[in-house]
Write a protein that holds these residues in place. Structure first.
Motif, PDB file in Angstrom:
ATOM      1  N   ASN A 121       0.828  -1.211   0.000  1.00  0.00           N
ATOM      2  CA  ASN A 121       0.000   0.000   0.000  1.00  0.00           C
ATOM      3  C   ASN A 121       0.862   1.260   0.000  1.00  0.00           C
ATOM      4  O   ASN A 121       0.616   2.208  -0.753  1.00  0.00           O
ATOM      5  CB  ASN A 121      -0.906   0.017   1.236  1.00  0.00           C
ATOM      6  CG  ASN A 121      -2.023  -0.995   1.162  1.00  0.00           C
ATOM      7  OD1 ASN A 121      -2.257  -1.590   0.103  1.00  0.00           O
ATOM      8  ND2 ASN A 121      -2.709  -1.211   2.269  1.00  0.00           N
ATOM      9  N   GLU A 165      -9.479  -1.560   3.698  1.00  0.00           N
ATOM     10  CA  GLU A 165      -9.816  -1.941   2.321  1.00  0.00           C
ATOM     11  C   GLU A 165      -8.604  -2.632   1.694  1.00  0.00           C
ATOM     12  O   GLU A 165      -7.460  -2.255   1.940  1.00  0.00           O
ATOM     13  CB  GLU A 165     -10.200  -0.684   1.536  1.00  0.00           C
ATOM     14  CG  GLU A 165     -10.318  -0.851   0.036  1.00  0.00           C
ATOM     15  CD  GLU A 165     -11.447  -1.738  -0.382  1.00  0.00           C
ATOM     16  OE1 GLU A 165     -11.165  -2.890  -0.764  1.00  0.00           O
ATOM     17  OE2 GLU A 165     -12.608  -1.298  -0.303  1.00  0.00           O
ATOM     18  N   THR A 166      -8.848  -3.666   0.894  1.00  0.00           N
ATOM     19  CA  THR A 166      -7.740  -4.385   0.257  1.00  0.00           C
ATOM     20  C   THR A 166      -7.431  -3.895  -1.148  1.00  0.00           C
ATOM     21  O   THR A 166      -6.359  -4.171  -1.679  1.00  0.00           O
ATOM     22  CB  THR A 166      -8.050  -5.890   0.202  1.00  0.00           C
ATOM     23  OG1 THR A 166      -9.263  -6.089  -0.540  1.00  0.00           O
ATOM     24  CG2 THR A 166      -8.174  -6.466   1.602  1.00  0.00           C
ATOM     25  N   GLU A 167      -8.351  -3.167  -1.765  1.00  0.00           N
ATOM     26  CA  GLU A 167      -8.163  -2.710  -3.138  1.00  0.00           C
ATOM     27  C   GLU A 167      -7.729  -1.250  -3.147  1.00  0.00           C
ATOM     28  O   GLU A 167      -8.438  -0.375  -2.639  1.00  0.00           O
ATOM     29  CB  GLU A 167      -9.475  -2.858  -3.922  1.00  0.00           C
ATOM     30  CG  GLU A 167      -9.368  -2.479  -5.391  1.00  0.00           C
ATOM     31  CD  GLU A 167      -8.529  -3.469  -6.182  1.00  0.00           C
ATOM     32  OE1 GLU A 167      -7.968  -3.090  -7.204  1.00  0.00           O
ATOM     33  OE2 GLU A 167      -8.438  -4.641  -5.737  1.00  0.00           O
ATOM     34  N   PRO A 168      -6.551  -0.920  -3.711  1.00  0.00           N
ATOM     35  CA  PRO A 168      -6.101   0.480  -3.728  1.00  0.00           C
ATOM     36  C   PRO A 168      -7.106   1.409  -4.402  1.00  0.00           C
ATOM     37  O   PRO A 168      -7.656   1.090  -5.459  1.00  0.00           O
ATOM     38  CB  PRO A 168      -4.786   0.410  -4.517  1.00  0.00           C
ATOM     39  CG  PRO A 168      -4.310  -0.999  -4.337  1.00  0.00           C
ATOM     40  CD  PRO A 168      -5.561  -1.836  -4.265  1.00  0.00           C
ATOM     41  N   TYR A 169      -7.340   2.570  -3.755  1.00  0.00           N
ATOM     42  CA  TYR A 169      -8.182   3.633  -4.291  1.00  0.00           C
ATOM     43  C   TYR A 169      -9.629   3.202  -4.515  1.00  0.00           C
ATOM     44  O   TYR A 169     -10.351   3.819  -5.296  1.00  0.00           O
ATOM     45  CB  TYR A 169      -7.600   4.191  -5.603  1.00  0.00           C
ATOM     46  CG  TYR A 169      -6.218   4.760  -5.438  1.00  0.00           C
ATOM     47  CD1 TYR A 169      -6.008   5.886  -4.648  1.00  0.00           C
ATOM     48  CD2 TYR A 169      -5.131   4.179  -6.074  1.00  0.00           C
ATOM     49  CE1 TYR A 169      -4.736   6.407  -4.492  1.00  0.00           C
ATOM     50  CE2 TYR A 169      -3.852   4.698  -5.925  1.00  0.00           C
ATOM     51  CZ  TYR A 169      -3.658   5.811  -5.124  1.00  0.00           C
ATOM     52  OH  TYR A 169      -2.405   6.330  -4.962  1.00  0.00           O
ATOM     53  N   ALA A 170     -10.081   2.157  -3.850  1.00  0.00           N
ATOM     54  CA  ALA A 170     -11.481   1.740  -3.995  1.00  0.00           C
ATOM     55  C   ALA A 170     -12.389   2.815  -3.400  1.00  0.00           C
ATOM     56  O   ALA A 170     -12.102   3.374  -2.347  1.00  0.00           O
ATOM     57  CB  ALA A 170     -11.710   0.409  -3.287  1.00  0.00           C
ATOM     58  N   HIS A 226     -18.833  -0.103   1.493  1.00  0.00           N
ATOM     59  CA  HIS A 226     -19.045  -1.426   2.078  1.00  0.00           C
ATOM     60  C   HIS A 226     -20.159  -1.299   3.105  1.00  0.00           C
ATOM     61  O   HIS A 226     -20.371  -0.240   3.696  1.00  0.00           O
ATOM     62  CB  HIS A 226     -17.775  -1.920   2.766  1.00  0.00           C
ATOM     63  CG  HIS A 226     -16.643  -2.187   1.823  1.00  0.00           C
ATOM     64  ND1 HIS A 226     -16.317  -3.445   1.397  1.00  0.00           N
ATOM     65  CD2 HIS A 226     -15.754  -1.346   1.221  1.00  0.00           C
ATOM     66  CE1 HIS A 226     -15.267  -3.378   0.581  1.00  0.00           C
ATOM     67  NE2 HIS A 226     -14.914  -2.104   0.453  1.00  0.00           N
ATOM     68  N   TRP A 250      -7.614   2.262   2.357  1.00  0.00           N
ATOM     69  CA  TRP A 250      -6.804   1.126   1.933  1.00  0.00           C
ATOM     70  C   TRP A 250      -5.361   1.233   2.437  1.00  0.00           C
ATOM     71  O   TRP A 250      -4.548   0.362   2.223  1.00  0.00           O
ATOM     72  CB  TRP A 250      -6.805   0.989   0.406  1.00  0.00           C
ATOM     73  CG  TRP A 250      -6.135   2.126  -0.306  1.00  0.00           C
ATOM     74  CD1 TRP A 250      -6.710   3.317  -0.650  1.00  0.00           C
ATOM     75  CD2 TRP A 250      -4.782   2.196  -0.756  1.00  0.00           C
ATOM     76  NE1 TRP A 250      -5.806   4.126  -1.281  1.00  0.00           N
ATOM     77  CE2 TRP A 250      -4.602   3.465  -1.374  1.00  0.00           C
ATOM     78  CE3 TRP A 250      -3.707   1.328  -0.722  1.00  0.00           C
ATOM     79  CZ2 TRP A 250      -3.410   3.875  -1.923  1.00  0.00           C
ATOM     80  CZ3 TRP A 250      -2.493   1.737  -1.269  1.00  0.00           C
ATOM     81  CH2 TRP A 250      -2.349   2.996  -1.865  1.00  0.00           C
ATOM     82  N   GLU A 272     -17.914  -4.736  -2.601  1.00  0.00           N
ATOM     83  CA  GLU A 272     -17.358  -5.183  -3.876  1.00  0.00           C
ATOM     84  C   GLU A 272     -16.052  -5.961  -3.691  1.00  0.00           C
ATOM     85  O   GLU A 272     -15.703  -6.815  -4.503  1.00  0.00           O
ATOM     86  CB  GLU A 272     -17.108  -3.975  -4.781  1.00  0.00           C
ATOM     87  CG  GLU A 272     -18.374  -3.228  -5.182  1.00  0.00           C
ATOM     88  CD  GLU A 272     -19.280  -4.053  -6.070  1.00  0.00           C
ATOM     89  OE1 GLU A 272     -18.768  -4.860  -6.867  1.00  0.00           O
ATOM     90  OE2 GLU A 272     -20.512  -3.906  -5.949  1.00  0.00           O
ATOM     91  N   THR A 273     -15.320  -5.646  -2.630  1.00  0.00           N
ATOM     92  CA  THR A 273     -13.992  -6.239  -2.446  1.00  0.00           C
ATOM     93  C   THR A 273     -13.858  -6.752  -1.015  1.00  0.00           C
ATOM     94  O   THR A 273     -14.592  -6.327  -0.117  1.00  0.00           O
ATOM     95  CB  THR A 273     -12.895  -5.190  -2.700  1.00  0.00           C
ATOM     96  OG1 THR A 273     -13.128  -4.059  -1.845  1.00  0.00           O
ATOM     97  CG2 THR A 273     -12.892  -4.738  -4.149  1.00  0.00           C
TER      98      THR A 273
END
Length: 839
Positions: free
Chosen positions: A36, A752-757, A761, A777, A804-805
């Protein structure tokens, strides 16, 4: 003696079931964080490159070169012209209407507040008025006042007494006098009376202004003395005019906050027996900048002998005020200190309430003690006289030592009688440290003590030789403790064999550095129903190691002002002053043998750490107090003989003890009465809390506790739960005893696991509670979910995630199993006051 029996470990917030979720190893988690940061670094580098190109393009443009003169002219106007215009307006206000015709609205920006010139005394130039941190804190947490909420709340209160405000005046600056009066008129709570007594001011405008306000507001009454008396006489004249059940005091150039009386009335309704109230305060510069806040402790009679910390905003019940005869003449400058001392002698402690909110602005003007108390030596003398008379009234044997250039008193209590003291020193090897400690005791001037050394399996020849020699000294003995190290157990075992009035637990890595150290500790231990007394400890480099303990510091219990240098005095000078605290360190702690036996000694499940804090909390739970005196000073070579708790091999043991400490004492840890909720528990320096922890009666307020314990990853491996969309976690909550009766909201830490998501949630607990959030993230951040009052000490919750993630939920590997880091909170009811009275 056999080693102490161990109880089964508890598993707070234990994860019992996972669905579409799995723990992530600490190594994997750290790699994710590194990834990250790498992504963020590369992105910021690209942004910097783009902005640099844009800046170079702008600076090379024709428009930038053409407007250079305009920018320079604007700078000159702001820097040079505007201040001169403002100064001219100060001298000639008749120019204002003319300027306003030329450019409407300009007078609002240029017209100065008609206040007196700033102080010119040399001492005022030494003031350090820091505009940054405190003003930022004020802007964020202490500027907005929710008037609608306060008015709505006040309508629910059963008891709405008249509050009489007494204001003696004598030649105040007119602008400040108006501001003081207006600060009363602007009170949101409207059932007040303002009693102004002018002490024959020589400026006729003072009387004109007072008469103007008397005519304007029927709640304002005034008396005009024909001859100048003094502030005590004028104040007593005002008290005689008071019709309120409670009486507050306001100086003629200071200001109340708009919600000051609302706080007072809220306190009276919550605690109907209240006889005395005092609040936090800060100061105002001559140009109305706030600075120098004083975040005060709850009532401390020892501290009141050292300083007049109750003075602003001070409110007393009229019954008790008249009972003690009001203010005494002859103590001008410290008449309010004398009044506080006499009033607190006339009531019970539970009738004295501290309001942890800044309700009073103390004006700093030329010659004012708001700048430095030394500017009025007569006030210093009057304060000393007031304290000496209080000591005499209470039949105390004590002397006063002026400290901090005479601003405060260090009170030295002389022991009564000749009580027996046993100095108990545990040791294992390290003959050099033990010899140094024992040699330093030779300076001790207290006449009646013995030294008891607990030998815990020493095997070095030098130490064994020293111990053999020590056992032959007069009033020295050595007790062998042939069991694994357990600080609590070995002390309980040794103290059971001691016949003494007091026991001084002393580390083998300490050195006494002043002869009266034990005399002062014994003298204080005989006051104020005190069961334990702590000392001022220094590191060898002359920085502070200990001057008392604050509960909850950094999630545990911390030494206040640790590592401060020898010039530091602490917030309100409290490093230098004897007083009450919630706890002190066992490295140099004098305890009453009677109280020690009464509470069952040290808890042997705290084998190494926190046993001293636990003992202090047991003392206070039994009705005793804990004292601290800087008159006892020692050097502490901290933890050289057993190592530091931060060593990797000892982190889990210490973490286990921290968990037990929170489970046992959570309500007390959350509310240290001697550490203001506006003061930080994130550092030992006692600066402002970001955010404050105090309860505001008219606002929703939550009282909460984290567990397993705040910042659990300091002691246990981080193994966050990777929770897929639709995943669920079952978790069993084991709430510390006495912390909460029911739960209104729960906080978890999510990544968050997805960058820039940017997609939200959804997190839900049970069937009816849900929150939408976009977690960071880059780091684990809090997600708070309102719940429908989970009842019970061992409730289960099911957390569901939709998004979504996948996300990470913070958890730690606690005793081989995953436990969530979780914070549970309970709401304070906003209508607590009248419901309590209805009972």
């Amino acid at each position: 003696m056999t080693p102490p029996r161990r109880r089964a470990r508890t598993r707070p917030s234990e994860i019992t079931e996972l669905s579409d979720a799995e723990p992530m190893s600490e190594v994997e988690f750290l790699h994710l964080l590194l990834d990250n940061r790498t992504i963020e670094r590369d992105d910021l580098a690209n942004q910097l490159s783009t902005r640099s190109s844009q800046l170079n393009e702008l600076l090379g443009s024709s428009s930038w070169r053409i407007t250079k003169g305009v920018r320079q002219l604007s700078t000159v106007l702001k820097r040079d012209v505007a201040p001169r215009v403002a100064e001219e307006l100060r001298r000639n206000p008749r120019l204002l209407p003319l300027l306003d015709r030329l450019r409407p609205g300009i007078t609002e920006r240029l017209a100065p507040t008609p206040v007196p010139a700033p102080p010119t005394h040399a001492d005022s130039e030494r003031l350090e008025i820091v505009n940054g941190p405190y003003l930022e804190w004020v802007e964020r947490y202490d500027t907005h006042i929710d008037e609608a909420a306060i008015r709505s709340y006040l309508t629910t209160l059963k008891h709405q007494p008249i509050i009489s405000i007494i204001m003696p005046t004598f030649n105040p600056p007119i602008a400040y006098l108006r501001e003081a009066i207006e600060s009363v008129r602007y009170q949101i709570y409207s059932n007040w009376q303002l009693c102004i007594v002018d002490d024959a001011s020589t400026n006729p405008e003072v009387r004109e202004v007072i008469a103007e306000y008397v005519a304007r507001d029927r709640r304002i009454v005034a008396d005009y003395r024909s001859t100048t008396g003094n502030i005590s006489t004028a104040t007593n004249d005002g008290i005689a005019r008071a019709i309120g059940d409670y009486v507050g005091f306001l100086d003629h150039d200071d200001m109340l906050r708009p919600h000051s009386l609302a706080w007072v009335v809220a306190t009276i309704n919550e605690y109907p027996d209240t006889a005395i109230m005092y609040s936090d305060e800060d100061k105002l510069t001559w140009d109305d900048r706030r600075f120098s806040p004083y975040f005060k402790p709850d009532f401390d009679p020892l501290l009141l002998l050292a300083q007049n910390y109750m003075t602003h905003f001070f409110v007393a019940r009229r019954t008790e005020l008249r009972q003690v005869g009001g203010l005494r003449v002859g103590l001008d400058g410290s008449q309010d200190w004398d009044l506080a001392l006499r009033l607190t002698e006339a009531v019970e402690e539970y009738q004295i309430r501290h309001i942890p909110a800044i309700l009073y602005h103390w004006r700093m003007i030329e010659g004012s003690t708001a700048i430095r108390v030394q500017l009025k030596p007569e006030a210093m003398g009057a304060g000393r006289k007031a304290v000496e008379e209080a000591i005499s009234r209470r039949s105390l044997s004590a002397t006063l030592e002026p400290v901090s250039e005479g601003a405060y008193n260090l009170v030295h209590f002389q022991p009564s009688g000749n009580p027996r003291v046993a100095i108990v020193i545990p040791t294992r090897n390290h003959a050099d440290l033990l010899s140094q400690c024992l040699d330093s005791l030779e300076i001790t001037d207290y006449p009646n003590y013995e030294v008891v050394v607990i030998n815990n399996e020493s095997d070095e020849p030098e130490t064994l030789e020293l111990l053999a020699e020590v056992s032959k000294r007069p009033n020295n003995r050595v007790l062998d403790y042939p069991h694994p190290f357990n600080y609590a157990a070995m002390h309980n075992w040794a103290i059971a064999q001691i016949d003494a009035d007091y026991v001084c637990m002393l580390n083998n890595d300490t050195e006494a550095i002043n002869a009266s150290w034990l005399t002062d500790m014994v003298g204080l231990a005989q006051q104020d129903n005190i069961a334990a007394v702590g000392a001022l400890l220094w590191y060898p480099d002359e920085t502070i190691q200990h001057c008392g303990v604050i509960l909850g510091i950094n999630g545990e219990a911390g030494h206040r002002y640790k590592l401060s240098d020898k010039t530091a005095i602490g917030h309100g000078g409290r490093i230098l002053l004897a007083g009450r605290l919630s706890a002190v360190t066992g490295a140099a702690m004098l305890v009453s043998k009677l109280a020690f036996d009464e509470v069952g000694g040290l808890d042997e499940e705290f084998t190494v750490s926190l046993n001293d804090i636990d003992l202090c909390l047991k003392f206070t739970e039994a009705g005793y107090h804990i004292g601290y005196t800087p008159a006892a000073q020692l050097i502490h070579h901290e933890s050289k003989s057993r190592g530091m708790d931060t060593e990797p091999t000892k982190k889990e043991r210490y973490g286990t003890e921290v968990i037990r400490y929170w489970q046992k004492w959570a309500p007390r840890i959350l509310h240290d009465p001697y550490h203001n909720p506006n003061a930080s528990i994130d550092d030992v320096g006692c600066g402002a809390a970001w955010p404050p922890r105090g309860r505001v009666p008219w606002l929703d307020y939550f009282d909460g506790v984290e567990f397993p314990t705040p910042r659990p990853s300091r002691y246990f491996p981080v193994n966050p739960i990777l929770l897929a969309p639709g995943g669920e976690i079952d978790c069993k909550l084991q709430i510390p005893t006495g912390a909460l009766d029911s739960i209104d909201r729960i906080t978890l830490w999510v990544l968050e696991t997805e960058p820039y998501a940017i997609e939200p949630h959804y997190f839900s607990i049970g069937d009816s509670t849900k929150v939408s959030a976009v977690p960071s993230w880059l780091h684990l951040g809090p997600i708070t979910i309102d719940v429908d009052r989970i009842i019970g000490r061992s409730s289960s919750l099911r957390l569901r995630h939709d998004g979504e993630t996948p996300v990470l939920i913070e958890a730690v590997n606690l005793f081989g199993r995953s436990s969530l880091r979780i914070k549970v909170e309970q709401r304070y009811p906003t209508a607590y006051a009248h419901s309590a009275l209805d009972e």
